[in-house]
Design an enzyme around this catalytic site. Structure first.
Site, PDB file in Angstrom:
ATOM      1  N   LEU A   1       0.868  -1.175   0.000  1.00 56.45           N
ATOM      2  CA  LEU A   1       0.000   0.000   0.000  1.00 56.45           C
ATOM      3  C   LEU A   1       0.905   1.224   0.000  1.00 56.45           C
ATOM      4  O   LEU A   1       1.949   1.235   0.654  1.00 56.45           O
ATOM      5  CB  LEU A   1      -0.883   0.021   1.259  1.00 56.45           C
ATOM      6  CG  LEU A   1      -1.966  -1.054   1.362  1.00 56.45           C
ATOM      7  CD1 LEU A   1      -2.536  -1.073   2.776  1.00 56.45           C
ATOM      8  CD2 LEU A   1      -3.061  -0.819   0.349  1.00 56.45           C
ATOM      9  N   ASP A   2       0.503   2.278  -0.722  1.00 56.96           N
ATOM     10  CA  ASP A   2       1.349   3.461  -0.742  1.00 56.96           C
ATOM     11  C   ASP A   2       1.332   4.166   0.612  1.00 56.96           C
ATOM     12  O   ASP A   2       0.584   3.807   1.521  1.00 56.96           O
ATOM     13  CB  ASP A   2       0.958   4.408  -1.886  1.00 56.96           C
ATOM     14  CG  ASP A   2      -0.437   5.000  -1.722  1.00 56.96           C
ATOM     15  OD1 ASP A   2      -0.786   5.409  -0.604  1.00 56.96           O
ATOM     16  OD2 ASP A   2      -1.185   5.065  -2.722  1.00 56.96           O
ATOM     17  N   ASN A   3       2.167   5.165   0.752  1.00 59.99           N
ATOM     18  CA  ASN A   3       2.381   5.846   2.023  1.00 59.99           C
ATOM     19  C   ASN A   3       1.079   6.330   2.668  1.00 59.99           C
ATOM     20  O   ASN A   3       0.856   6.152   3.870  1.00 59.99           O
ATOM     21  CB  ASN A   3       3.334   7.033   1.794  1.00 59.99           C
ATOM     22  CG  ASN A   3       3.659   7.775   3.076  1.00 59.99           C
ATOM     23  OD1 ASN A   3       3.983   7.167   4.085  1.00 59.99           O
ATOM     24  ND2 ASN A   3       3.563   9.095   3.038  1.00 59.99           N
TER      25      ASN A   3
END
Length: 205
Positions: free
Chosen positions: A47-49
């Protein structure tokens, strides 16, 4: 010498944390969590930041191929908070496929997916990224089987809405459950693969 059994974990990844243990950037890492992961643990399906929710971690390097590169695509469901009210016409656009730009600036039409308007999930804590309560907004449940870079954020943006909050709720039958942000739960191997519907794993081992 008997090999060390693989271990499997699910995490409710909080926002403002990357899905890795090492980075040259000044960011919050998985190793900052209050949990003693075994050596060799890595994240699957990152998952991105800014995104939150269900993140799989394991010491088994084969899981990536089994889950995301196999013949049968696996469903992932996301809870998505967007600004303003989403019309029926926009819902249909999202369901049937919408053009987004992918790697190299190439236009790609997304595959048909499931999109529904939902009530705000009760298990979610409040977050600064979320649309204010007195500002028109919509919570969506989006279930898809593909995962282009920032796909959901791009889809809703092309459809005329800004993604304010993105939470992965499930991968097949493996769900976020009641895990609090930053909380980790270990899962037994057989339960892990059964929930993810990777049925041939035990036929091969």
């Amino acid at each position: 010498m008997t090999p060390t059994p693989h271990r499997y974990f699910v995490l409710n990844k909080p926002a403002n944390m990357v899905s890795q243990f090492v980075s040259s950037d000044d960011v919050r890492l998985l190793g900052d969590l209050d949990f003693d992961f075994p050596e060799g643990t890595h994240a699957i399906g990152r998952l991105d930041n800014q995104s939150e929710g269900l993140l799989i971690l394991t010491t088994n390097k084969r899981v990536t191929n089994l889950l995301f590169q196999g013949e049968v695509p696996h469903k992932r469901t996301y809870w998505v908070n967007v600004g303003h009210i989403v019309s029926k016409e926009t819902l249909q656009r999202l369901r049937t496929g919408i053009p987004i730009l992918v790697k190299g600036g190439v236009e790609y039409v997304t595959s048909p997916c499931e999109v529904e308007v939902i009530s705000r999930p009760e298990i979610l804590s409040k977050h600064q990224n979320e649309t204010w309560e007195n500002v028109p907004n919509t919570w969506l449940s989006i279930t898809l089987t593909e995962g282009k870079f920032h796909q959901i954020r791009k889809m809703v943006r092309v459809a005329g809405h800004r993604c304010k909050r993105l939470v992965r709720a499930s991968i097949e039958n493996l769900t976020l459950g009641n895990l609090a942000p930053g909380q980790v739960q270990e899962i037994q191997e057989e339960e892990f693969f059964a929930a993810l519907k990777i049925e041939n794993w035990f036929q091969q081992h």
